[in-house]
Write an enzyme that holds these catalytic residues in place. Sequence first.
Site, short mmCIF file in Angstrom:
data_model
loop_
_atom_site.label_atom_id
_atom_site.label_comp_id
_atom_site.label_asym_id
_atom_site.label_seq_id
_atom_site.Cartn_x
_atom_site.Cartn_y
_atom_site.Cartn_z
N ASP A 1 0.83 -1.20 0.00
CA ASP A 1 0.00 0.00 0.00
C ASP A 1 0.87 1.25 0.00
O ASP A 1 0.37 2.37 -0.15
CB ASP A 1 -0.98 0.00 1.17
CG ASP A 1 -0.31 -0.03 2.54
OD1 ASP A 1 0.93 -0.11 2.60
OD2 ASP A 1 -1.04 0.00 3.55
N SER A 2 2.19 1.06 0.11
CA SER A 2 3.13 2.16 -0.11
C SER A 2 2.99 2.73 -1.52
O SER A 2 3.49 3.82 -1.80
CB SER A 2 4.56 1.69 0.12
OG SER A 2 4.80 0.45 -0.52
N GLU B 1 -2.16 -5.40 8.55
CA GLU B 1 -1.46 -4.80 9.69
C GLU B 1 -2.23 -5.05 10.99
O GLU B 1 -3.45 -5.03 11.03
CB GLU B 1 -1.29 -3.30 9.48
CG GLU B 1 -0.39 -2.95 8.31
CD GLU B 1 -0.21 -1.45 8.14
OE1 GLU B 1 0.47 -1.06 7.17
OE2 GLU B 1 -0.74 -0.66 8.96
N GLU C 1 8.31 -3.82 11.65
CA GLU C 1 8.74 -2.52 11.13
C GLU C 1 9.09 -1.57 12.26
O GLU C 1 8.31 -1.36 13.18
CB GLU C 1 7.66 -1.89 10.25
CG GLU C 1 8.09 -0.54 9.68
CD GLU C 1 7.19 -0.02 8.57
OE1 GLU C 1 7.46 1.10 8.07
OE2 GLU C 1 6.23 -0.71 8.20
#
Length: 280
Positions: A60-61, A131, A198
């Site tokens: 989704d970056s 996520e 992350e």
Amino acid sequence: MSTTASAPALYGGATGRRVSVRDILQAKERQERWPMLTAYDALTARVFDEAGIPVLLVGDSAAMVVYGYDSTLPVTVDDLLPLTAAVSRATKRALVVADLPFGSYQGSPEQALDAAARFMKEGHAQAVKLEGGHRVAHQVEALVAAGIPVMGHIGLTPQSVNTLGGYRVQGRGEEAGAALLADAKELERAGAFSVVLECVPSELAARVTEQLSIPTIGIGAGPDTDAQVLVWQDMAGLSPHVAKFVKAYADLNETLSTAARNFADEVVQGSFPDAEHSYR
């Protein structure tokens, strides 16, 4: 580390087929480290696939590096589906993982299944990523039960940037570290085949990696995770602003800028196209 003919190395290994979730889990058993990159289009996906990168993430970056937003939040399922399909069509070996964007899975397991099924059917992905830890465990269970492999993602979760108060290291301190480890174990229990860590302290990432039987994939999580991932534009020196954990392995910004200026200069001077590049 040594591998057998029946279990070739993930990076660069010749399998004659796509890398599978089973291959990923076997690499963990062999204590084999492997790389992952993002990809959003057919041309770069083909390059990375031929280079032997075993897992490609249609992240989704893309919201930021493809669509020009300032966060990952605005991107939609419909935005990411054609990118995922392009990456899938262009690759032969890499396991293609599609990110479930913000708002497409948090509501319920049923919502998550609807979104993930579209990525599998229309995008031809082989797995999806979402996520969160315990708060999305039911979604992970539902997807795995439906036959959809799930990659987890904890630590700094960009879709929760407004709740987290910015892009900050997560898991510092005993209590926060314990909570992150608990989330990792919950994702494993729910059936995730791997988990991205992350922006977490290196020592914590090492501890999580040691205590899980599924692979960990680090991005700003130190050297002791099972795998490492970077956004390919960051890795190649295209992004103007990058985090501390990013290492640029090329300077494509300068390369492309120079190529564009050289092209423009020749057009202005009238030296392109010349006879070699013209039809007769």
